[in-house]
Design a protein around this motif. Structure first.
Motif, mmCIF file in Angstrom:
data_model
loop_
_atom_site.group_PDB
_atom_site.id
_atom_site.type_symbol
_atom_site.label_atom_id
_atom_site.label_comp_id
_atom_site.label_asym_id
_atom_site.label_seq_id
_atom_site.Cartn_x
_atom_site.Cartn_y
_atom_site.Cartn_z
ATOM 1 N N ALA A 32 0.840 -1.211 0.000
ATOM 2 C CA ALA A 32 0.000 0.000 0.000
ATOM 3 C C ALA A 32 0.864 1.246 0.000
ATOM 4 O O ALA A 32 1.850 1.314 0.742
ATOM 5 N N ASP A 33 0.505 2.198 -0.821
ATOM 6 C CA ASP A 33 1.097 3.535 -0.720
ATOM 7 C C ASP A 33 0.070 4.523 -1.243
ATOM 8 O O ASP A 33 -0.573 4.276 -2.275
ATOM 9 N N SER A 34 -0.097 5.634 -0.509
ATOM 10 C CA SER A 34 -1.113 6.607 -0.907
ATOM 11 C C SER A 34 -0.690 7.392 -2.149
ATOM 12 O O SER A 34 -1.502 8.073 -2.752
ATOM 13 N N ARG A 35 0.593 7.273 -2.557
ATOM 14 C CA ARG A 35 1.058 7.997 -3.750
ATOM 15 C C ARG A 35 1.013 7.052 -4.962
ATOM 16 O O ARG A 35 1.704 6.026 -4.983
ATOM 17 N N LEU A 36 0.216 7.446 -5.954
ATOM 18 C CA LEU A 36 0.009 6.605 -7.137
ATOM 19 C C LEU A 36 1.315 6.310 -7.875
ATOM 20 O O LEU A 36 1.537 5.188 -8.352
ATOM 21 N N ALA A 70 6.294 0.543 6.819
ATOM 22 C CA ALA A 70 7.471 1.325 6.398
ATOM 23 C C ALA A 70 7.034 2.736 6.015
ATOM 24 O O ALA A 70 7.326 3.227 4.922
ATOM 25 N N THR A 71 6.316 3.358 6.944
ATOM 26 C CA THR A 71 5.809 4.723 6.733
ATOM 27 C C THR A 71 6.505 5.651 7.736
ATOM 28 O O THR A 71 7.229 5.174 8.619
ATOM 29 N N PRO A 72 6.289 6.979 7.646
ATOM 30 C CA PRO A 72 6.935 7.870 8.621
ATOM 31 C C PRO A 72 6.544 7.536 10.070
ATOM 32 O O PRO A 72 5.446 7.022 10.329
ATOM 33 N N VAL A 73 7.452 7.858 10.990
ATOM 34 C CA VAL A 73 7.315 7.444 12.397
ATOM 35 C C VAL A 73 5.977 7.872 13.015
ATOM 36 O O VAL A 73 5.370 7.114 13.774
ATOM 37 N N GLU A 93 9.052 -0.564 11.129
ATOM 38 C CA GLU A 93 10.380 0.011 10.891
ATOM 39 C C GLU A 93 10.833 0.814 12.115
ATOM 40 O O GLU A 93 10.024 1.277 12.903
ATOM 41 N N LYS A 94 12.124 0.968 12.239
ATOM 42 C CA LYS A 94 12.673 1.757 13.346
ATOM 43 C C LYS A 94 12.359 3.243 13.121
ATOM 44 O O LYS A 94 12.259 3.622 11.959
ATOM 45 N N PRO A 95 12.220 4.088 14.123
ATOM 46 C CA PRO A 95 11.992 3.703 15.501
ATOM 47 C C PRO A 95 10.544 3.244 15.665
ATOM 48 O O PRO A 95 9.655 3.683 14.965
HETATM 49 N N1 NAD Z 1 16.009 0.074 8.764
HETATM 50 C C1 NAD Z 1 16.630 1.020 8.084
HETATM 51 O O1 NAD Z 1 17.839 0.974 7.864
HETATM 52 C C2 NAD Z 1 15.828 2.187 7.570
HETATM 53 C C3 NAD Z 1 16.350 3.029 6.594
HETATM 54 C C4 NAD Z 1 15.569 4.090 6.150
HETATM 55 C C5 NAD Z 1 14.302 4.309 6.675
HETATM 56 N N2 NAD Z 1 13.841 3.470 7.639
HETATM 57 C C6 NAD Z 1 12.521 3.682 8.254
HETATM 58 O O2 NAD Z 1 11.499 3.372 7.310
HETATM 59 C C7 NAD Z 1 10.344 4.162 7.569
HETATM 60 C C8 NAD Z 1 9.953 4.880 6.273
HETATM 61 O O3 NAD Z 1 10.995 5.760 5.910
HETATM 62 P P1 NAD Z 1 11.164 6.262 4.389
HETATM 63 O O4 NAD Z 1 12.432 7.015 4.360
HETATM 64 O O5 NAD Z 1 10.935 5.150 3.431
HETATM 65 O O6 NAD Z 1 9.930 7.299 4.288
HETATM 66 P P2 NAD Z 1 9.284 7.869 2.952
HETATM 67 O O7 NAD Z 1 8.565 9.115 3.349
HETATM 68 O O8 NAD Z 1 10.291 7.917 1.853
HETATM 69 O O9 NAD Z 1 8.214 6.759 2.547
HETATM 70 C C9 NAD Z 1 7.033 6.524 3.275
HETATM 71 C C10 NAD Z 1 5.949 6.124 2.284
HETATM 72 O O10 NAD Z 1 4.793 5.774 3.027
HETATM 73 C C11 NAD Z 1 3.635 6.270 2.346
HETATM 74 N N3 NAD Z 1 2.565 6.401 3.359
HETATM 75 C C12 NAD Z 1 2.603 7.153 4.490
HETATM 76 N N4 NAD Z 1 1.472 6.959 5.214
HETATM 77 C C13 NAD Z 1 0.720 6.048 4.517
HETATM 78 C C14 NAD Z 1 -0.536 5.430 4.755
HETATM 79 N N5 NAD Z 1 -1.262 5.694 5.858
HETATM 80 N N6 NAD Z 1 -1.004 4.569 3.835
HETATM 81 C C15 NAD Z 1 -0.286 4.271 2.723
HETATM 82 N N7 NAD Z 1 0.912 4.828 2.457
HETATM 83 C C16 NAD Z 1 1.416 5.694 3.342
HETATM 84 C C17 NAD Z 1 4.081 7.582 1.731
HETATM 85 O O11 NAD Z 1 3.291 7.934 0.612
HETATM 86 C C18 NAD Z 1 5.532 7.263 1.348
HETATM 87 O O12 NAD Z 1 5.651 6.833 0.000
HETATM 88 C C19 NAD Z 1 10.733 5.105 8.722
HETATM 89 O O13 NAD Z 1 10.293 4.559 9.931
HETATM 90 C C20 NAD Z 1 12.260 5.110 8.678
HETATM 91 O O14 NAD Z 1 12.852 5.399 9.923
HETATM 92 C C21 NAD Z 1 14.568 2.420 8.071
#
Ligand code: NAD
Length: 351
Positions: A32-36, A70-73, A93-95
């Motif tokens: 799932a991702d809200s961005r097409l 894997a969405t924002p914290v 995903e962390k944190p």
């Molecule tokens: N383990 C690691 O080494 C590592 C590395 C980078 C990021 N991360 C973690 O991964 C997570 C995501 O980080 P990122 O950099 O990919 O962020 P990002 O903003 O690049 O991606 C997040 C995606 O989630 C989508 N999204 C957000 N809310 C949504 C919802 N309710 N429904 C559907 N889609 C939704 C957004 O459209 C976006 O494309 C964070 O927790 C970050 O800390 C972990």
């Protein structure tokens, strides 16, 4: 087979999809991702995985056993809570969450529902971290005195978290995995160079009763990328450079002894420098190890290596660091309850 749904296909999500695609005993049904445009990208690379705009299409899907977030914290708590309430195992995903309270609520819920709750602290699955843990446990370095880490680069300014919440989870999880002593307090300072009050440079110190000390330097505003950690014992010291392609760990046969010169009332230090040893490391991709551990933990009803306790401890330290930064670096005590993993079927994996 465990059927998986992944929420978030931004920067990190594609790495998770690729590794769960390759992992044992599981299949990725939907992302799932809200961005097409992100779903279009998914379709090009993985035409067999269905892309959906709404996270609910994963959370409510009766065929899906486990949800990966894997969405924002700021969105972790709500998505994880909904997933657990709908009977899904969860990997976040962390944190783990934005506060200790949120983390504890998720843990309670997972325990009540007897579901697996795991946090992805990817570095725990690297050959380098496993080797450092073994060296420390085997007392190869003698008595451990300090851990000092620098994680800086020209990084993406995050809209919802400061640089410590973004970068330090890696280092704090490594610290908590390697060092068994419980820390008692933190001091942190940081500065924002934008007008949103979110620190882009920060320094965190974690204090221990034994005299061991850990320090982290995190920045999104460095012209060079540095990923370097030192672990110092009184007999040997480790340099861990994660940017080195092969020789990530170097063990320095370097140490020091001191005695007091009673007459002159000063300390005399003897230094010793010896050989440098470069150990061979396991080079399997860490994220694949993490994905396999998640699936196997569900199947075997056990706690994974990157268990929720480490996830919660990381958030506890980050939350205390926020308080310290807002109070000009004052010492903030860590109110760490001696919590025992009590989930009946998901037994504790002893590290
Ligand atoms: N383990 C690691 O080494 C590592 C590395 C980078 C990021 N991360 C973690 O991964 C997570 C995501 O980080 P990122 O950099 O990919 O962020 P990002 O903003 O690049 O991606 C997040 C995606 O989630 C989508 N999204 C957000 N809310 C949504 C919802 N309710 N429904 C559907 N889609 C939704 C957004 O459209 C976006 O494309 C964070 O927790 C970050 O800390 C972990």
């Amino acid at each position: 087979m465990i059927t998986i749904g992944i929420i978030g296909y931004g920067y990190w999500g594609p790495n998770l999809v690729r590794n769960f695609f390759a992992a044992k005993d599981c299949c990725v049904k939907s992302v799932a991702d809200s961005r097409l445009e992100r779903l279009q990208q998914l379709g090009k690379i993985f035409p067999g995985i269905s892309g959906v705009c709404d996270a609910d299409d994963i959370i409510y899907d009766p065929d899906i056993d486990a949800v990966v977030i894997a969405t924002p914290v700021s969105t972790h708590f709500q998505l994880a809570k909904e997933s657990l309430l709908h009977g899904k195992h969860v990997l976040i995903e962390k944190p783990m969450a934005s506060s200790v309270q949120e983390g504890e609520e998720l843990i309670e819920l997972a325990e009540q529902k007897n579901l697996l709750l795991m946090v992805d602290h990817t570095f725990l699955y690297t050959g380098a971290v496993e080797k450092m843990k073994q060296l420390v446990a085997d007392k190869e370095l003698g008595n451990i005195k300090y851990l000092d880490s620098t994680r800086i680069n020209l990084g993406l300014f995050q809209p919802d978290i400061n640089v410590l919440w973004d970068l330090a989870p890696h280092d704090i999880s490594i610290l908590n995995y390697i060092i068994k002593e419980t820390p008692y307090s933190v001091n942190a300072t940081g500065i924002t160079h934008t007008n949103n009050e979110i620190e882009n440079i920060a320094y965190l110190t974690i204090n221990y009763n034994s005299g061991f000390i850990a320090h982290f330097n995190c920045s999104w505003t460095s012209p060079v990328k540095v990923r370097m950690m030192l672990i110092g014992g009184d007999q040997k010291m480790i340099l861990y450079n994660d940017l080195e392609p092969t020789e990530k760990i170097k063990i320095y046969d370097t140490g020091y002894n001191h005695k007091s010169d009673e007459e002159k009332k000063r300390i005399l230090v003897d230094y010793r420098t010896g050989d440098i040893h470069v150990p061979k490391l396991n080079t399997t991709e860490a994220l694949l190890g993490m994905a396999n551990d998640f699936v196997a933990s569900i199947q075997e009803k056990r706690q994974p290596k990157s268990c929720y306790q480490i996830g919660l401890d990381v958030v506890r330290i980050l939350e205390a660091s926020n308080k310290s930064i807002k109070n000009n670096g004052c010492e903030v005590l860590l109110n760490t309850p001696n919590r025992v993993l009590k989930q009946k079927n998901y037994q504790v994996l002893r590290h």
